[in-house]
Design a protein around this motif. Structure first.
Motif, PDB file in Angstrom:
ATOM      1  N   LEU A 138       0.806  -1.219   0.000  1.00  0.00           N
ATOM      2  CA  LEU A 138       0.000   0.000   0.000  1.00  0.00           C
ATOM      3  C   LEU A 138       0.841   1.271   0.000  1.00  0.00           C
ATOM      4  CD1 LEU A 138      -2.705  -1.068   2.623  1.00  0.00           C
ATOM      5  CD2 LEU A 138      -3.070  -0.746   0.174  1.00  0.00           C
ATOM      6  N   TRP A 139       1.989   1.254   0.676  1.00  0.00           N
ATOM      7  CA  TRP A 139       2.688   2.502   0.950  1.00  0.00           C
ATOM      8  C   TRP A 139       4.091   2.615   0.375  1.00  0.00           C
ATOM      9  CZ3 TRP A 139       1.150   2.565   6.822  1.00  0.00           C
ATOM     10  CH2 TRP A 139      -0.185   2.989   6.936  1.00  0.00           C
ATOM     11  N   VAL A 140       4.594   1.610  -0.278  1.00  0.00           N
ATOM     12  CA  VAL A 140       5.984   1.690  -0.717  1.00  0.00           C
ATOM     13  C   VAL A 140       6.184   2.856  -1.690  1.00  0.00           C
ATOM     14  CG1 VAL A 140       5.648   0.026  -2.600  1.00  0.00           C
ATOM     15  CG2 VAL A 140       7.937   0.394  -1.644  1.00  0.00           C
ATOM     16  N   ARG A 141       5.221   3.113  -2.568  1.00  0.00           N
ATOM     17  CA  ARG A 141       5.389   4.206  -3.543  1.00  0.00           C
ATOM     18  C   ARG A 141       5.358   5.573  -2.868  1.00  0.00           C
ATOM     19  NH1 ARG A 141       0.372   6.294  -5.545  1.00  0.00           N
ATOM     20  NH2 ARG A 141      -1.415   5.315  -4.514  1.00  0.00           N
ATOM     21  N   HIS A 142       4.743   5.657  -1.687  1.00  0.00           N
ATOM     22  CA  HIS A 142       4.698   6.935  -0.984  1.00  0.00           C
ATOM     23  C   HIS A 142       5.922   7.146  -0.096  1.00  0.00           C
ATOM     24  CE1 HIS A 142       0.591   7.522  -2.290  1.00  0.00           C
ATOM     25  NE2 HIS A 142       0.216   6.376  -1.739  1.00  0.00           N
ATOM     26  N   ASN A 143       6.760   6.156   0.043  1.00  0.00           N
ATOM     27  CA  ASN A 143       7.904   6.244   0.955  1.00  0.00           C
ATOM     28  C   ASN A 143       9.240   6.262   0.218  1.00  0.00           C
ATOM     29  OD1 ASN A 143       7.132   5.978   4.035  1.00  0.00           O
ATOM     30  ND2 ASN A 143       5.666   4.725   2.882  1.00  0.00           N
ATOM     31  N   LEU A 144       9.233   6.636  -1.039  1.00  0.00           N
ATOM     32  CA  LEU A 144      10.463   6.832  -1.788  1.00  0.00           C
ATOM     33  C   LEU A 144      10.923   8.275  -1.626  1.00  0.00           C
ATOM     34  CD1 LEU A 144       9.484   4.900  -5.049  1.00  0.00           C
ATOM     35  CD2 LEU A 144      10.725   4.030  -3.059  1.00  0.00           C
ATOM     36  N   TRP A 145      12.215   8.500  -1.795  1.00  0.00           N
ATOM     37  CA  TRP A 145      12.774   9.849  -1.638  1.00  0.00           C
ATOM     38  C   TRP A 145      12.161  10.796  -2.657  1.00  0.00           C
ATOM     39  CZ3 TRP A 145      16.328  12.221   1.602  1.00  0.00           C
ATOM     40  CH2 TRP A 145      16.832  13.446   1.172  1.00  0.00           C
ATOM     41  N   ASP A 146      11.791  11.997  -2.196  1.00  0.00           N
ATOM     42  CA  ASP A 146      11.276  13.011  -3.118  1.00  0.00           C
ATOM     43  C   ASP A 146      11.929  14.357  -2.808  1.00  0.00           C
ATOM     44  OD1 ASP A 146       9.831  14.329  -1.000  1.00  0.00           O
ATOM     45  OD2 ASP A 146       8.258  12.822  -1.180  1.00  0.00           O
ATOM     46  N   ARG A 147      11.546  15.386  -3.543  1.00  0.00           N
ATOM     47  CA  ARG A 147      12.215  16.692  -3.461  1.00  0.00           C
ATOM     48  C   ARG A 147      11.900  17.441  -2.169  1.00  0.00           C
ATOM     49  NH1 ARG A 147       8.766  20.832  -5.889  1.00  0.00           N
ATOM     50  NH2 ARG A 147       6.754  19.934  -6.462  1.00  0.00           N
ATOM     51  N   TYR A 148      10.958  16.979  -1.397  1.00  0.00           N
ATOM     52  CA  TYR A 148      10.608  17.660  -0.146  1.00  0.00           C
ATOM     53  C   TYR A 148      11.391  17.129   1.053  1.00  0.00           C
ATOM     54  CZ  TYR A 148       6.613  19.057  -3.009  1.00  0.00           C
ATOM     55  OH  TYR A 148       5.823  19.556  -4.013  1.00  0.00           O
ATOM     56  N   ASP A 149      12.034  15.993   0.899  1.00  0.00           N
ATOM     57  CA  ASP A 149      12.652  15.355   2.053  1.00  0.00           C
ATOM     58  C   ASP A 149      13.834  16.136   2.607  1.00  0.00           C
ATOM     59  OD1 ASP A 149      10.844  13.274   2.124  1.00  0.00           O
ATOM     60  OD2 ASP A 149      12.021  12.018   0.776  1.00  0.00           O
ATOM     61  N   TRP A 150      14.673  16.682   1.730  1.00  0.00           N
ATOM     62  CA  TRP A 150      15.833  17.414   2.217  1.00  0.00           C
ATOM     63  C   TRP A 150      15.412  18.674   2.986  1.00  0.00           C
ATOM     64  CZ3 TRP A 150      20.250  16.918   4.041  1.00  0.00           C
ATOM     65  CH2 TRP A 150      21.179  17.965   4.105  1.00  0.00           C
TER      66      TRP A 150
END
Length: 348
Positions: free
Chosen positions: A201-213
């Protein structure tokens, strides 16, 4: 005894036979011992081409003999790695784990007293948005509750002998622990099922994105009551917990299955380290869950409501997960509106 008796032929023959027997033993004993040493039956200065130190090293590491019964593990002579396993279990896993857990608990309490609950800065709007569907909440609680049950029964296996047994007695403790072990075994399968569900359910939402840094640089907005950095459905802190649970859960599942069905893949020595790894990883996850449970309950306003009902206030969504909320609004704007209901004309 007369001189004639000493010189009799019969007596002389007897002495000669005894002398030959002694000479034969003196000659054959060294040969027999040397042969036994070469075949590995008698330790000596040499054992084939291996010296005594190497032989005893192999024995301490689990040298196998031979047995005539079906259980070949009974051929294990002795292995001192059991002492290393016991030292690790009674030392780092038990003592260091307990100290680390209560240190984390103390830090969380102090953080709450200093920072207080993270509240919605602009107050509640009264308008709710769906954050988690039923299947998402079911998967989360299946994993969370099963983990807590596993943690409680596992703690009893590790500390109960020293803390609980002196209070309730040996008989009651033995019964409790036996039932706890059965619960631990069966609930483990619910935990593994929960891991699979939340991963899908959530793996695609828990990848690194531009907001994480940006979230990392601002400390997630938790340290100071300032504007929260934007985030998608999950911020970097939640992603860290997700991957820790995924990786740690897989390790716990693999080692736990080997503890439930021992010696299928590993021998006695390897099983000891399987148990040590299982205990160590479970302690690490328990430490992380202290912080996770704090944020999800008393640490942040609306967090528990999100996972209990699935809905959050719009202002909370804007402040904590602005990128996710804005994407939700765009999706709503693009969605076709249902046609207006046509009421029948009143009868004349």
């Amino acid at each position: 005894m007369t001189q004639g008796n000493l010189n009799s032929p019969t007596l002389s023959a007897r002495w000669l036979a005894v002398l030959c027997l002694l000479v034969g033993l003196a000659v054959s004993l060294p040969l027999t011992t040397a042969l036994a040493q070469q075949q590995g039956a008698v330790p000596g200065n040499t054992l084939g081409t291996v010296n005594d130190a190497e032989v005893w090293r192999q024995i301490r590491e689990g040298a196998m003999g031979t047995v005539s019964i079906p259980d070949t593990k009974a051929a294990l002579l002795v292995q001192s790695e059991g002492d290393n396993w016991r030292a690790w279990r009674e030392g780092p896993i038990a003592i260091v784990g307990a100290v680390a857990f209560w240190t984390m608990f103390f830090v969380v309490v102090v953080f709450y007293l200093v920072r207080g609950k993270v509240r919605i800065q602009h107050g509640r709007s009264g308008r709710m948005v769906l954050r988690f569907t039923f299947i998402e909440r079911f998967s989360h609680w299946l994993t969370a509750i099963s983990f807590l049950v596993l943690a409680a029964t596992g703690v009893n296996l590790l500390y109960g002998k020293h803390l609980l047994m002196p209070i309730i007695g040996q008989s009651a403790f033995a019964t409790l622990t036996e039932w706890g072990k059965l619960v631990h075994h069966y609930v483990a399968f619910a935990f593994m099922a929960g891991l699979v569900l939340i991963f899908v359910l959530w793996v695609r939402h828990n990848l690194w994105d531009r907001y994480d840094w940006g979230w990392i640089k601002k400390g997630g907005g938790l340290l100071f009551p300032t504007e929260h950095p934007p985030a998608e459905k999950f911020n970097f802190g939640q992603k860290t917990v997700f991957w820790a649970v995924m990786i740690g859960g897989v390790v716990l599942s693999f080692t736990g299955l080997n503890l439930m069905f021992p010696f299928a893949l590993f021998d006695v020595q390897q099983m000891q380290w399987v148990q040590a790894i299982h205990g160590t990883v479970s302690q690490i996850l328990c430490l992380m869950m202290v912080a996770h449970i704090y944020i999800g309950t008393v640490g942040m306003e609306e967090s528990f409501h999100a996972m209990s009902t699935g809905y959050v206030d719009e202002n909370w969504a804007k402040e904590h997960h602005r990128a996710w909320y804005e994407r939700l609004l765009r999706r709503r704007a693009k969605a076709p509106r249902p046609p207006a209901a046509v009421r029948p004309a009143p009868a004349e």
